[in-house]
Write a protein that holds these residues in place. Structure first.
Motif, short mmCIF file in Angstrom:
data_model
loop_
_atom_site.label_atom_id
_atom_site.label_comp_id
_atom_site.label_asym_id
_atom_site.label_seq_id
_atom_site.Cartn_x
_atom_site.Cartn_y
_atom_site.Cartn_z
N LEU A 76 0.83 -1.21 0.00
CA LEU A 76 0.00 0.00 0.00
C LEU A 76 0.86 1.26 0.00
O LEU A 76 0.54 2.25 -0.68
CB LEU A 76 -0.93 -0.01 1.21
CG LEU A 76 -2.06 -1.04 1.20
CD1 LEU A 76 -2.78 -1.04 2.54
CD2 LEU A 76 -3.04 -0.75 0.07
N TYR A 77 1.93 1.23 0.74
CA TYR A 77 2.85 2.37 0.82
C TYR A 77 3.41 2.70 -0.57
O TYR A 77 3.40 3.86 -1.00
CB TYR A 77 3.97 2.02 1.79
CG TYR A 77 4.97 3.11 2.09
CD1 TYR A 77 4.97 3.74 3.32
CD2 TYR A 77 5.94 3.47 1.16
CE1 TYR A 77 5.90 4.72 3.62
CE2 TYR A 77 6.88 4.46 1.45
CZ TYR A 77 6.86 5.08 2.68
OH TYR A 77 7.77 6.04 2.98
N GLY B 60 0.88 4.22 -2.84
CA GLY B 60 0.57 5.58 -2.43
C GLY B 60 1.60 6.59 -2.90
O GLY B 60 1.25 7.70 -3.32
N TRP C 115 1.06 7.12 -6.54
CA TRP C 115 -0.17 7.91 -6.68
C TRP C 115 0.12 9.39 -6.44
O TRP C 115 -0.42 10.26 -7.12
CB TRP C 115 -1.22 7.38 -5.71
CG TRP C 115 -2.57 8.02 -5.77
CD1 TRP C 115 -2.94 9.14 -6.49
CD2 TRP C 115 -3.75 7.60 -5.09
NE1 TRP C 115 -4.26 9.43 -6.29
CE2 TRP C 115 -4.79 8.50 -5.43
CE3 TRP C 115 -4.03 6.56 -4.21
CZ2 TRP C 115 -6.07 8.38 -4.93
CZ3 TRP C 115 -5.32 6.43 -3.72
CH2 TRP C 115 -6.33 7.33 -4.07
N GLY D 205 -5.88 11.71 -1.22
CA GLY D 205 -5.99 10.26 -1.33
C GLY D 205 -4.65 9.57 -1.26
O GLY D 205 -4.50 8.51 -0.62
N LEU E 183 -3.39 6.82 1.61
CA LEU E 183 -2.92 5.48 1.29
C LEU E 183 -1.52 5.23 1.85
O LEU E 183 -1.23 4.16 2.39
CB LEU E 183 -2.92 5.28 -0.23
CG LEU E 183 -2.77 3.84 -0.72
CD1 LEU E 183 -3.90 2.97 -0.19
CD2 LEU E 183 -2.74 3.79 -2.24
N GLY F 1 -0.45 2.42 4.65
CA GLY F 1 0.69 1.53 4.44
C GLY F 1 1.71 1.62 5.56
O GLY F 1 2.25 0.60 6.01
#
Length: 419
Positions: free
Chosen positions: A100-101, A104, A107, A119, A123, A127
């Motif tokens: 997840l990290y 992110g 992103w 967002g 995220l 993470g």
């Protein structure tokens, strides 16, 4: 009453020569590498405040809010990640957190609006709850027999310090070579290395492997909540989060506002990382000589006077870098001391959960340190009020730690008396 089996988490107690068991060393190395990546990349995100804000066409508050949300989500999800690690083991939680990290961070590079920035920050924060201090140090704390625990926590925390030292020039070099956008993308890809590294936590235990008594997770939480020292520790750690987020996010912009070249901010944050290498291990060792709470009180007092220097002294590149190094000596020394204090007071069984709850206070402070500083700057055009606030909070935190009674809870004292 909770008691441990012959070894903590299946890790042997080590030989008579005092050397750390190999199985524990593998966990410590894996933990240190994960923290090097998660903390190092996080520390470097402040370098992107100005270019991202200019690219999207917003003030500094939007990017600062994104990183504030990162800190807040990290704190809010840390107890949940700790519960999952205590119940299911830290490896799976670390795997998910690392993935997840990394997503992110990528992103963040692709964000084109304030909502997308928010967002990405959320995220990354989620993470971090799985690949940050609470789960990773909880795994180390449970795996280590008591005589190795302080050293194991200090060495794993040292990984985060080394990561911060390396990540800043790495990110700056990537930006110079490829621009800020590609730099962020490559940082995200680099962060994905946490996923295979989490496999090294396979040998770390979950709480159920350690206890043979009837204390439940809920009872452990209620015991902590009924202990005044737990709340004093939480309030003090709030201040640490405020300080670290303010400096990580806003020091580059502050240096630029004072007319210094961009390289000075990168060098200053690198100096923080260098000082952190010595300070993290040094304060952890100091906590074995004097009470951990007193070491923390000293740390926060020193930090308050360093902030005062940033505010009052005439800034030059040499002074900023020197002060940043001194600040680094106090940077993450709070982590092994605070996690060690939680383990000392309540035992290691539910360390991930209890440290996660303390860490929530840290990250609420981190949210405010990131967002509020940007808000105040956009309102008054200066960071001076935030520097004064940081000085006052540092002195208050020092006092709060002095008031902590550093001793195991009654349950552990009774167990020791009957052992």
């Amino acid at each position: 009453m909770s008691v441990a089996r012959g070894t903590a988490g299946g890790v042997s107690r080590g030989g008579d020569d005092g050397r750390m068991p190999r199985s524990l060393a593998l966990i410590v190395i894996s933990a240190g590498c994960i923290l090097a990546l998660s903390m190092g990349v996080r520390q470097s995100l402040g370098l992107y405040l100005t270019p991202v804000s200019e690219a999207i066409g917003t003030g500094r508050e939007a990017y600062a809010l994104s990183l504030g949300l990162m800190n807040l989500m990290w704190g809010l999800f840390a107890p949940l990640a700790g519960v999952l690690a205590d119940k299911r083991g830290p490896m799976a939680v670390g795997l998910a957190g690392g993935a997840l990290y990394a997503v992110g961070v990528v992103w963040l590079a692709f964000s084109g609006s304030e909502l997308e920035l928010a967002g990405a920050g959320i995220l990354i924060g989620i993470g971090l709850s799985g690949a940050g201090f609470t789960v990773i140090l909880g795994a180390v704390g449970r795996a280590a027999p008591e005589r190795f625990r302080a050293s194991a926590l200090a060495l794993a925390s040292l990984g985060s310090s080394l990561g911060q030292f390396v990540a800043l020039p790495y990110a700056h070099g990537l930006t110079d070579a490829a621009g800020w956008w590609w730099s962020l993308v490559i940082l995200g890809i680099t962060s994905a290395l946490m996923v295979p590294l989490a496999l090294g936590l396979m040998g770390a235990s979950k709480a159920g492997d350690l206890i043979v008594s009837r204390q439940t997770l809920g009872e452990a939480v209620r015991e902590a909540f009924s202990t005044p020292g737990f709340w004093l520790l939480n309030a003090g750690f709030f201040v640490c989060g405020f300080h670290l987020a303010f400096i990580s996010v806003h020091l580059p912009a502050y240096a630029a506002d004072r007319g210094l070249e961009p390289w000075v901010a990168t060098a200053a944050l690198t100096a923080v990382g260098l000082g952190n290498i010595f300070g993290t291990y040094g304060f952890a060792k100091l906590g074995t000589v004097i009470q951990k709470k007193d070491a923390l009180a000293l740390l926060y007092t020193i930090r308050a006077f360093i902030f005062l220097g940033f505010l009052l002294l005439p800034l030059s590149p040499t002074l900023v870098i020197t002060m940043s190094f001194l600040l680094g000596l106090t940077w993450l020394g709070t982590v092994p001391l605070t996690s060690g204090l939680v383990a000392h007071m309540f035992g290691p069984v539910y360390l991930s959960t209890l440290f996660g709850l303390v860490f929530m206070g840290h990250q609420v402070g981190g949210f405010l340190g990131s967002w509020l500083a940007g808000r105040i700057f956009d309102m008054v055009g200066s960071y001076d009020p935030v520097w004064w606030l940081s000085v006052g909070l540092g002195l208050i935190s020092a006092l709060l730690h002095i008031l902590i009674r550093e001793r195991p809870v009654e349950r552990l004292r009774a167990a020791a008396a009957t052992a």
